[in-house]
Design a protein around this motif. Structure first.
Motif, mmCIF file in Angstrom:
data_model
loop_
_atom_site.group_PDB
_atom_site.id
_atom_site.type_symbol
_atom_site.label_atom_id
_atom_site.label_comp_id
_atom_site.label_asym_id
_atom_site.label_seq_id
_atom_site.Cartn_x
_atom_site.Cartn_y
_atom_site.Cartn_z
ATOM 1 N N GLY A 100 -3.300 -9.016 4.645
ATOM 2 C CA GLY A 100 -3.776 -9.317 3.542
ATOM 3 C C GLY A 100 -3.693 -8.542 2.300
ATOM 4 N N SER A 101 -4.230 -8.414 1.077
ATOM 5 C CA SER A 101 -4.068 -7.855 0.037
ATOM 6 C C SER A 101 -4.547 -6.423 0.046
ATOM 7 C CB SER A 101 -4.601 -8.603 -1.114
ATOM 8 O OG SER A 101 -6.142 -8.629 -1.023
ATOM 9 N N GLU A 102 -5.118 -6.019 1.205
ATOM 10 C CA GLU A 102 -5.480 -4.743 1.555
ATOM 11 C C GLU A 102 -4.725 -3.815 2.197
ATOM 12 O OE1 GLU A 102 -8.289 -3.027 0.085
ATOM 13 O OE2 GLU A 102 -8.795 -5.044 -0.858
ATOM 14 N N THR A 103 -3.367 -4.295 2.392
ATOM 15 C CA THR A 103 -2.600 -3.596 3.362
ATOM 16 C C THR A 103 -2.292 -2.476 2.725
ATOM 17 O OG1 THR A 103 -2.118 -5.670 4.702
ATOM 18 C CG2 THR A 103 -0.376 -3.663 4.529
ATOM 19 N N GLY A 104 -1.594 -2.339 1.586
ATOM 20 C CA GLY A 104 -1.179 -1.435 0.631
ATOM 21 C C GLY A 104 -2.352 -0.364 0.540
ATOM 22 N N ALA A 105 -3.498 -0.446 0.347
ATOM 23 C CA ALA A 105 -4.462 0.581 0.207
ATOM 24 C C ALA A 105 -4.546 1.224 1.673
ATOM 25 C CB ALA A 105 -5.669 -0.105 -0.111
ATOM 26 N N ARG A 155 -7.132 1.772 -12.066
ATOM 27 C CA ARG A 155 -6.002 1.045 -11.029
ATOM 28 C C ARG A 155 -6.084 1.316 -9.605
ATOM 29 N NH1 ARG A 155 -1.198 2.855 -14.856
ATOM 30 N NH2 ARG A 155 -2.612 4.454 -14.769
ATOM 31 N N PRO A 156 -6.144 0.814 -8.734
ATOM 32 C CA PRO A 156 -6.178 1.136 -7.389
ATOM 33 C C PRO A 156 -5.646 2.579 -7.218
ATOM 34 C CG PRO A 156 -5.783 -0.957 -7.308
ATOM 35 C CD PRO A 156 -5.428 -0.689 -8.653
ATOM 36 N N THR A 157 -6.293 3.284 -6.238
ATOM 37 C CA THR A 157 -5.743 4.959 -5.923
ATOM 38 C C THR A 157 -4.406 4.566 -5.497
ATOM 39 O OG1 THR A 157 -8.127 5.427 -5.903
ATOM 40 C CG2 THR A 157 -6.433 6.821 -4.925
ATOM 41 N N TRP A 158 -4.282 3.923 -4.396
ATOM 42 C CA TRP A 158 -3.014 3.983 -3.742
ATOM 43 C C TRP A 158 -1.635 3.429 -4.787
ATOM 44 C CZ3 TRP A 158 0.642 0.029 -2.927
ATOM 45 C CH2 TRP A 158 0.191 -1.352 -3.153
ATOM 46 N N ILE A 159 -2.071 2.663 -5.649
ATOM 47 C CA ILE A 159 -1.031 2.622 -6.835
ATOM 48 C C ILE A 159 -0.627 3.417 -7.750
ATOM 49 C CG2 ILE A 159 -0.608 0.817 -8.679
ATOM 50 C CD1 ILE A 159 -1.576 -1.628 -7.017
ATOM 51 N N VAL A 160 -1.791 4.085 -7.820
ATOM 52 C CA VAL A 160 -1.654 5.417 -9.080
ATOM 53 C C VAL A 160 -1.073 6.420 -8.135
ATOM 54 C CG1 VAL A 160 -3.143 7.151 -9.904
ATOM 55 C CG2 VAL A 160 -3.712 4.809 -10.245
ATOM 56 N N ALA A 161 -1.320 6.629 -6.954
ATOM 57 C CA ALA A 161 -0.473 7.782 -6.238
ATOM 58 C C ALA A 161 0.846 7.334 -6.032
ATOM 59 C CB ALA A 161 -1.235 7.911 -4.536
ATOM 60 N N SER A 169 4.202 -2.695 6.014
ATOM 61 C CA SER A 169 3.426 -3.970 5.323
ATOM 62 C C SER A 169 4.328 -5.010 5.862
ATOM 63 C CB SER A 169 3.552 -3.669 3.731
ATOM 64 O OG SER A 169 3.025 -2.476 3.529
ATOM 65 N N ARG A 170 5.242 -5.035 6.574
ATOM 66 C CA ARG A 170 5.942 -6.291 6.893
ATOM 67 C C ARG A 170 5.021 -7.471 7.513
ATOM 68 N NH1 ARG A 170 10.657 -4.794 10.629
ATOM 69 N NH2 ARG A 170 11.175 -3.580 8.593
ATOM 70 N N GLY A 171 5.376 -8.423 6.926
ATOM 71 C CA GLY A 171 4.674 -9.647 7.085
ATOM 72 C C GLY A 171 3.221 -9.942 6.445
ATOM 73 N N ALA A 172 2.917 -8.839 5.642
ATOM 74 C CA ALA A 172 1.474 -8.798 5.204
ATOM 75 C C ALA A 172 1.616 -9.480 3.678
ATOM 76 C CB ALA A 172 0.842 -7.503 5.010
ATOM 77 N N LYS A 173 0.422 -9.798 3.224
ATOM 78 C CA LYS A 173 0.418 -10.514 1.771
ATOM 79 C C LYS A 173 0.075 -9.258 0.722
ATOM 80 C CE LYS A 173 -0.865 -15.002 3.209
ATOM 81 N NZ LYS A 173 -2.087 -16.179 3.051
ATOM 82 N N ALA A 174 1.120 -8.331 0.842
ATOM 83 C CA ALA A 174 0.789 -7.149 -0.067
ATOM 84 C C ALA A 174 1.842 -6.999 -1.203
ATOM 85 C CB ALA A 174 0.719 -5.993 0.845
ATOM 86 N N LYS A 175 1.741 -6.168 -2.078
ATOM 87 C CA LYS A 175 2.792 -5.775 -3.146
ATOM 88 C C LYS A 175 3.704 -4.890 -2.367
ATOM 89 C CE LYS A 175 -0.545 -5.810 -6.916
ATOM 90 N NZ LYS A 175 -1.048 -4.977 -8.178
ATOM 91 N N LYS A 176 5.000 -5.303 -2.833
ATOM 92 C CA LYS A 176 5.967 -4.311 -2.325
ATOM 93 C C LYS A 176 6.260 -3.283 -3.150
ATOM 94 C CE LYS A 176 8.968 -8.507 -1.319
ATOM 95 N NZ LYS A 176 10.051 -9.069 -1.805
ATOM 96 N N TRP A 177 6.250 -2.306 -2.244
ATOM 97 C CA TRP A 177 6.112 -0.878 -2.692
ATOM 98 C C TRP A 177 7.507 -0.525 -3.524
ATOM 99 C CZ3 TRP A 177 2.861 3.564 -0.869
ATOM 100 C CH2 TRP A 177 1.783 3.161 -0.443
#
Length: 987
Positions: free
Chosen positions: A536-541, A594-600, A623-631
């Protein structure tokens, strides 16, 4: 690791003997926990000097001990343990698959039971690969091959053993194999093929006997090869397979047994003898209780006779053996001397000095009792009482056991809680299954436990909240800990439990684990879904939480001072981060949130595009296969708001990935190559994340945090529980007190995290359940790995040992005598529980020696009290625990070196044994404990019972006892000249 003075002196004394002309045999019999393996490694280094290569052959009695000690010898090669190729683990396989050589060392590791064919009674057909080599060797003898295959086809049970596959005899030579065949089958002339065909027609010969015999052929041929022949043989815990050096005196009146005995002697001569005999180093803390591989003692009653046999082997001289036997008789008589105290003392002193002169050239033994005047342990003897519910359980068990087991019922019940539910695998189990269920059963997770000792143990090791702790508190806290780790509440610490019955560890583990989980799951119910799962969308965090960022974590060096509050630590971290960002031209006047992980990620990309590419490639795989933003598509960030700075500083201070990144730098773990970074991230993402995501941790962690989301509460717990101090300490233990270097530290950290629970059988009503055990686990010995050239998965027992020697789960390990000898359990445990009393003081010593060892938790706590404040003040960007170790090493010790790292100045470890009211067990325990100080001295004596009796007659105090005890310690020796002269005269 730097050796202590007593160890260095032992290395010197042993090396002189092993380098000299003569038998070149020496025994290091240091007391349990004094580092015999490290001494052996240093002796190997001394022997290698001046030679092109030293073949070191390390033999030990079990796979558990081999797994623990092998790395200490592999370190001699200087090869990365991850890259090291250990070669074949059977003598027959070694010629074609030699261990890797490095720094002039080649290390072979075996267990006698598997590598010396036929050594242990019973059929030993070996591995499939060995049998394939046998077929290849028989191709030169077609008639013999045909006859053996016919025997294999006629085999009644178990299927065929010799199939059509052939092995590669690379490394062997045909002449060597034939010579070994002639020796093994006792055919020195004529056709060897006809001789073996005739042997096959003898009584009692079948294909299993032939395979065992031919495995001996291959082992003998291998030992005679220059590439395999050892230069140094190390026999570790040799007393458990002493028939290797002390063969049976009686010759069995059975042809096959006579042949096997002769073959055993051939193998021993090839291993330990020959024209160019190897140096032989024996290691054992209890060398006077020699046992055969079958388990029976060589000298069951008169242990001093084992010493005589040992001396004969070490000196390889009958005259010396006779001289030692006479000196032992004199000593034995002196111990029984009657008359005045002065007369007794003079007689014993004279006899013991004569014995010391004879034995010192052959062996060395260092004992803590010679320098330590007090008991090594705090003794806790809680009284337990039998309650009505306990008797109900016992009555049902005794009635269900039937007449065959009625006499055993009390002993079984006192040791194995709820026996009708837990005694799977025992012969009595059929009777228990047929009986009606017990009127009182465990399994609900509620109510009082119906077993006297178990009730006290549950209080001792902690309630479910404690067992839910994901890690132990650090020895030196960097700040004031909070929540479940707070100094205001007592954290019980880890516990090592020993029992005599093998059913007790599994029963205790199951019952305490059921209480932890709140009751049994229904048989078909699925296990709770773990937390911290990607998706889901929380994978990035989530990836950001476990990402070892390459730059930002180093912007912060956490404040370290006892008594400092977390509020102060957080404020200081923010100030450091602001200064760091300003120095890199990151503006702090933004308005976004913004979300902390995106800031980092954005700041990392702004600081260094190249290092950010490393991060994004690692994150993409996670993050493969997850609905997350591409780093890879995240933008640079060069402007942040004050709220983002606060959130980012908290993230960098408390996220597992950032904590790991700082620890890697402190301990010089390389991160330059893509492979290095991948292994580190794999540890963080694939090992730490699943471990910290256990549901069992969630209730405890979230109840002590105001954060609603588990990832946020976990980050909060990282600070409250001092996780960075814990990780720093564990990395120090693995590197500065151990042998790990570089990425090997990360690898050993990874191996210390239990990836999945074990399962223990448990019956309730008529239903059998499988209880997951992870916080409290049984240690039942080495399950075999799968076959294969490179071996299989690591042994479960080795994983449990590593995990228990870490600050992580399990918090309690329950074992029997399996864990009693040769294994280390001391790094995070300072409490041992004698669930059942040991058989004698020697077993007491062995059990307690598992945690009374070098750099144990009790020792480190003592050092922390003495140097903790100073070490925190000295550590800036360095390891605080590393500073503690350095400070402790700079403090002068006395001439032995035992006091600082083996004997805590204060805060001794705890030894628990239970006092059953109105039970004879209490009297037996009191008698054993009252004599324990004497026995600690007597354990170094070849006749401990007579020695203790003499001390009682004299009424000797501890000082007097030390004076009368035989002293074989290397560090106390002044000159060996007199001893060598006596040996010469004896010869």
């Amino acid at each position: 690791m730097e050796l202590a003075p007593f160890q260095s002196r032992t290395v010197q004394v042993a090396s002189e003997v092993l380098k000299a002309n003569g038998p070149r045999r020496f025994l290091v019999a240091d007391e349990v926990g004094l580092g015999k393996t490290l001494i052996a490694r240093s002796i190997a280094q001394q022997l290698q000097k001046g030679s092109r290569r030293l073949n070191v052959m390390y033999l030990c009695p079990s796979l558990e001990i081999a797994g623990q000690n092998r790395p200490k010898f592999i370190s001699l090669t200087g090869i990365d343990p991850e890259k090291y190729d250990p070669g074949g683990d059977r003598l027959a396989l070694v010629p074609g698959w030699l261990p890797e050589e490095g720094n002039g060392f080649r290390v072979f590791t075996f267990t006698p039971e598997t590598s010396l064919p036929g050594w242990k009674p019973g059929p030993r057909t070996g591995r499939k690969a060995e049998r394939e080599l046998i077929l290849s060797a028989l191709e030169r003898f077609p008639a013999l091959l045909s006859a053996v295959k016919q025997l294999d086809r006629e085999r009644a049970a178990g299927g065929r053993l010799l199939l059509s596959d052939r092995g590669d005899l690379k490394g062997f030579n045909a002449i060597g194999v034939e010579r070994a065949m002639r020796d093994i089958f006792d055919c020195q002339s004529g056709s060897i093929e006809k001789s073996v065909l005739g042997w096959l027609e003898g009584d009692g010969v079948d294909v299993v006997e032939f395979i065992g015999r031919f495995r001996s052929v291959l082992a003998l041929a291998a030992l005679r090869l220059k590439t395999v022949k050892p230069d140094l043989v190390v026999l570790d815990e040799f007393h458990r397979y002493a028939d290797l050096i002390v063969p049976k005196a009686d010759t069995p009146n059975v042809r096959l047994k006579q042949e096997r005995a002769r073959i055993h002697r051939l193998l021993v001569e090839a291993l330990l003898g020959g024209d160019e005999r190897p140096a032989v180093l024996l290691l054992s803390a209890t060398p006077y209780r020699l046992r055969r591989l079958g388990g029976d003692e060589i000298h069951e009653v008169d242990h001093y006779r084992s010493l005589i046999a040992l001396a004969g082997f070490l000196a390889d001289d009958e005259g010396c053996r006779v001289a030692v036997e006479q000196a032992m008789r004199d000593y034995h008589c002196a111990l029984k001397t009657t008359g005045t105290r002065d007369a007794i003392r003079a007689s014993v002193l004279g006899a013991k000095e004569r014995l010391e002169v004879l034995l010192r050239p052959l062996m060395a033994r260092t004992e803590r009792a010679l320098v330590h005047k007090e008991d090594l342990f705090e003794r806790d003897n809680p009284q337990v009482s039998v309650e009505t519910q306990d008797l109900v359980v016992f009555k049902h068990f005794a009635e269900s056991a039937g007449p065959e087991f009625a006499g055993w019922a009390p002993a079984m019940w006192t040791s194995i809680p709820y026996p009708a539910q837990t005694m799977h695998g025992y012969k009595i189990w059929k009777s228990l299954q047929a009986a009606r269920p017990a009127p009182i059963e465990a399994g609900s997770g509620k109510g009082s436990l119906a077993h006297p000792q178990l009730r006290h143990l549950a209080k001792l090791v902690g309630d479910p909240a404690y067992l839910s702790l994901p890690w132990q508190p650090p020895t030196v806290a960097w700040w004031r800990l909070e929540g479940p780790w707070s100094d205001k509440r007592s954290v019980p610490g880890k516990t090592l439990l020993f029992s005599r019955w093998r059913g007790a560890p599994t029963a205790i583990s199951a019952l305490l684990s059921i209480n932890l989980s709140g009751g049994l799951r229904k048989p078909k119910a699925k296990a709770p879904v773990p937390l911290l799962r990607p998706g889901g969308s929380e994978t990035g965090a989530l990836v950001g939480l476990f990402m070892p960022w390459p730059n930002l974590p180093l912007a912060i060096e956490p404040q370290k001072s006892r008594g400092t509050t977390l509020a102060s630590v957080r404020a200081d971290a923010r100030r450091q981060l602001e200064a760091y960002l300003r120095g890199r031209r990151i503006r702090l006047d933004g308005t976004e949130k913004r979300p902390t992980w995106i800031v980092a990620a954005g700041i990392e990309r702004e600081i260094n595009r190249r290092t950010y590419q490393r991060v994004s490639s690692l994150a993409a795989k996670a993050s493969r296969g997850a609905k997350a933003k591409k780093w890879s598509g995240l933008p640079k960030i060069n402007r942040v708001s004050p709220a983002e700075v606060t959130a980012l500083s908290d993230h960098l201070l408390s996220s597992p990935g950032s904590i790991l990144a700082r620890c890697l730098v402190r301990h010089d773990v390389p991160q330059d190559r893509p492979r290095d970074r991948q292994r580190t991230f794999t540890f963080s993402w694939e090992r730490m994340r699943p471990y910290l995501g256990h549901r069992a941790f969630a209730e405890l962690i979230q109840s002590s945090s105001k954060k609603k989301r588990y990832p946020d509460a976990l980050a909060d717990a990282m600070l409250k529980g001092g996780f960075e101090a814990v990780l720093d300490e564990q990395m120090c233990l693995l590197s500065r007190l151990g042998d790990a270097e570089g990425l090997g530290i990360v690898e050993q950290l990874s191996e210390s995290l239990l990836d999945r629970p074990g399962l223990v059988q448990f019956r309730r009503g008529r239903t059998n359940h499988r209880v997951p055990v992870q916080a409290v686990t049984p240690f039942a010995g080495g399950e075999q790995s799968r076959e294969g050239k490179k071996g299989g998965k690591r042994l479960r027992s080795d994983t449990l040992r590593r995990a228990f020697n870490s600050p992580f789960w399990p918090h309690m390990l329950c074992t029997t005598s399996i864990g009693q000898e040769g294994l280390d359990f001391h790094l995070w445990c300072s409490r041992i529980v004698h669930w059942d009393l040991p058989g004698d003081p020697v077993d007491f010593e062995q059990r307690e020696g598992r945690i009374a060892r070098y750099g144990s938790l009790a020792v480190r706590r003592s050092l922390a009290r003495e140097h903790g404040v100073q070490s925190l003040a000295a550590a800036r960007s360095t390891s605080p625990f590393g500073e503690l170790i350095s400070l402790a090493r700079r403090v002068d010790s006395d001439h032995t070196g035992l006091e600082r790292w083996w004997l805590p100045a204060e805060g001794r470890p705890t030894s628990v044994s239970f006092d059953w009211r109105f039970s004879h067990r209490a009297a037996r325990r009191d008698h054993m404990l009252n004599d324990l100080l004497y026995y600690r001295l007597a354990l170094g004596q070849p006749d401990p019972e007579a020695f203790v009796t003499m001390l009682r007659r004299l009424g000797a105090d501890e000082t007097g006892a030390r004076e009368l005890a035989i002293d074989l310690s290397a560090i106390s020796r002044v000159s060996e000249t007199r001893g060598q002269a006596v040996l010469h005269e004896a010869g």
